[in-house]
Write an enzyme that holds these catalytic residues in place. Structure first.
Site, PDB file in Angstrom:
ATOM      1  CE  LYS A 179      32.135  -3.340  19.290  1.00 47.67           C
ATOM      2  NZ  LYS A 179      32.237  -4.682  19.658  1.00 47.67           N
ATOM      3  NE  ARG A 203      28.714  -7.056  13.648  1.00 55.73           N
ATOM      4  CZ  ARG A 203      28.246  -5.927  13.846  1.00 55.73           C
ATOM      5  NH1 ARG A 203      29.094  -5.033  14.622  1.00 55.73           N
ATOM      6  NH2 ARG A 203      26.911  -5.700  14.035  1.00 55.73           N
TER       7      ARG A 203
END
Length: 258
Positions: free
Chosen positions: A202, A238
């Site tokens: 991210k 994830r």
């Protein structure tokens, strides 16, 4: 949970697995590297992304699902018809970034198929969610939202034991919001359901390294955040770099279990 996006525009791996054969090969490799389940998505939900049509999303994911029958699969979708087709083809989990708010039929589809469901928090929608996210107390507000959606899902016939929760790192949150959620993860695990953390690559991880315009983060930063989230109670991760996360989390588990 290994990430396989059959999209041209996902934030980290957009285009890499757009070909169904490449996507299926990537999924098999991730399982061999230790992934417990593969999260297959046919629509990008990166900041600023546009919605794709039902037909296009099905066109992207169905050939991959057909090629991977027998492997543990999750379908990353907010569309009931995509979820229904994926579950028919062997998917076990519906990973819905709208937490059953986007499509009124999705809860019934999941309940009918006896599927596992992941409910995620998102402020706004992908196109606008990062414009100016604000909270009085991000952790308290995310916890309240997830608790409400958990109650709703159960009311629609989805067993509580089939539900996991995702605070939605990067979905309508600033860098500080994201890390505050990780610092206080125990307030989310207190809801009594497994917590999924999706911080892999991210942009927040790139920004804390000194690049205010970063669009992604590194694998090393992703692993560091995952290990700390594991220490704080997260149980599903994830990730894009499966082998590296499996090795790091195996070592972390060995230390914590002593």
């Amino acid at each position: 949970m290994g990430v396989v996006n059959v999209t041209p525009d996902s934030f980290s791996d957009g285009g890499v697995n757009f070909d169904p054969g490449d996507a299926a090969a990537a999924a098999r490799r991730m399982v061999a590297e230790g992934a417990g389940i593969i999260d297959l998505g046919g629509e990008s939900t990166r900041p600023g992304s546009e919605e794709v049509s039902l037909d296009e999303e099905l066109r992207r994911v169905v050939p991959v699902l057909e090629a991977l029958q027998g492997l543990p699969l999750s379908i990353d979708t907010a569309k009931s018809q995509v979820a229904a087709r994926a579950l028919e083809l062997g998917a076990e989990l519906v990973n819905d970034i709208t937490a059953l708010r986007g499509d009124p039929e999705l809860a019934a589809v999941a309940a009918e198929h006896g599927a596992y469901v992941c409910l995620m928090h998102m402020q706004g929608e992908p196109r606008t969610m990062q414009d100016d996210p604000r909270y009085e107390d991000v952790v308290a507000e995310v916890a309240r939202f997830l608790d409400e959606r958990l109650t709703f899902a159960v009311s629609q016939g989805i067993p509580e034991e089939s539900i996991c929760l995702d605070p939605g790192i990067g979905f309508g949150k600033t860098v500080e919001h994201n890390f505050e959620l990780l610092r206080r993860l125990d307030e989310l695990t207190a809801l009594g359901r497994p917590i999924l953390v999706g911080i892999s690559r991210k942009s927040s991880l790139g920004k804390i390294m000194g690049d205010p315009d970063a669009k992604t983060g590194t694998a090393a930063a992703s692993i560091g955040a995952a290990v700390l989230a594991y220490e704080r109670g997260a149980s599903i991760f994830r990730v894009h770099d499966v082998r590296e996360h499996v090795e790091a989390l195996t070592a972390a588990r060995a230390v914590i279990s002593r």
